[in-house]
Design an enzyme around this catalytic site. Sequence first.
Site, PDB file in Angstrom:
ATOM      1  NE  ARG A 107      -3.775   0.965   2.055  1.00 30.50           N
ATOM      2  CZ  ARG A 107      -4.960   1.249   2.596  1.00 30.50           C
ATOM      3  NH1 ARG A 107      -5.058   2.099   3.592  1.00 30.50           N
ATOM      4  NH2 ARG A 107      -6.046   0.667   2.138  1.00 30.50           N
ATOM      5  CG  HIS A 134      -8.477   0.588  -2.685  1.00 34.26           C
ATOM      6  ND1 HIS A 134      -7.735  -0.482  -2.224  1.00 34.26           N
ATOM      7  CD2 HIS A 134      -9.114   1.093  -1.585  1.00 34.26           C
ATOM      8  CE1 HIS A 134      -7.925  -0.609  -0.919  1.00 34.26           C
ATOM      9  NE2 HIS A 134      -8.761   0.324  -0.511  1.00 34.26           N
ATOM     10  CD  GLN A 137     -13.007  -0.701  -0.459  1.00 31.90           C
ATOM     11  OE1 GLN A 137     -12.142  -0.561   0.387  1.00 31.90           O
ATOM     12  NE2 GLN A 137     -14.257  -1.031  -0.152  1.00 31.90           N
ATOM     13  CG  ASP A 230     -12.668   7.807  -1.504  1.00 26.66           C
ATOM     14  OD1 ASP A 230     -12.611   7.534  -0.289  1.00 26.66           O
ATOM     15  OD2 ASP A 230     -11.661   7.795  -2.246  1.00 26.66           O
ATOM     16  CB  CYS A 271     -13.632   2.480   0.252  1.00 23.95           C
ATOM     17  SG  CYS A 271     -12.982   4.161   0.340  1.00 23.95           S
ATOM     18  NE  ARG A 316     -10.998  -4.039   1.011  1.00 28.98           N
ATOM     19  CZ  ARG A 316     -10.025  -3.209   1.397  1.00 28.98           C
ATOM     20  NH1 ARG A 316     -10.301  -2.157   2.143  1.00 28.98           N
ATOM     21  NH2 ARG A 316      -8.774  -3.403   1.020  1.00 28.98           N
TER      22      ARG A 316
END
Length: 328
Positions: A107, A134, A137, A230, A271, A316
């Site tokens: 990440r 991502h 996700q 987001d 998310c 997730r």
Amino acid sequence: MNLKGRDFLKLLDFTPEEITYLLDLAAELKDKKKKGILVDDMHRGKNIALIFEKTSTRTRCSFEVAAHDLGMGTTYLEPDSSQIGKKESTADTARVLSSMFEGIQYRGFDQSIVEELAKYSKVPVWNGLTNEFHPTQMLADLLTIREHFGYLKGIKLAYMGDARYNMGNSYMVTCAKMGMHFVACTTPKYFPDAALVEECKAIAAQTGGSITLTEDAMAGTKGAHVVCTDVWVSMGEPDEIWAERIRELSPYQVNKAIMDNAGEQAIFMHCLPAFHDLKTKVGAEIGERFGITEMEVTDEVFESPKSLVFEEAENRMHTIKAVMAATL
Ligand code: CP
Ligand code: NVA
């Protein structure tokens, strides 16, 4: 279907059939977890490295729990605690870690870093978020949407706000791949990169999906199955841009009027983490500076029965488990 040895860097690298395979595997692993059926013989004795150059709750916990469930050990490299990028290049790091571990999660910042890590690594590399994408996700979101509606093809997903960063880009790619209808509702400044839009339109033409970019939040969200958003300022972006983002993206806040406009069928997704109240350090600071109580989503929508954010967060773990189970 055989994904052994594959990297998981972005959904553009995967076919709709491969993505569906990962979702089916995630659903199977989720069912086993709920029934208490252990799968720790799947990758027993292996070890994975978790490189985090940005902070995380969901992604880190998902990789650690999923790895444990699959019988594996984990080593967490927190932001600033290793030599990566400071005293040691990405290529050298990849060669060192892949001599000790069976898989590497990254990440961090540019997509080019995770791509380079994968290029020099002998073992699978998984993207746990970059500035551009991502992908883990996306699998969680697809599983959540499929669990709720029972299908993916034909779903209309309206994304509100900053559509030119990791989440907006990823939703656009995901919808194109799975024959879904992606609508970005925002000002042109926050539309995804033009080249990526063209690439996704070409993919959507093959799958029956579509890509729409609009400034009109009401037209864009009308009839949407999924309304999502987001944070307005992402990790790694400077504090100074809050004022500009609040001014420019406030018209694209997800609130009750937007959800009512979308219709009875609409669900809300995010998310996480989300700024829906002042109960966080950053939320309270922003509230004080700008005199607002909510940002990208109102507390009313976030806490409503239409909000599937915690189901999404749980997924997730199941989907990341599927990625590791399939690629190792
Ligand atoms: N959604 C997500 O990636 O959350 P974290 O930043 O907590 O990992
Ligand atoms: N766009 C957000 C996503 C967090 C999961 C960020 O990059 O901070």
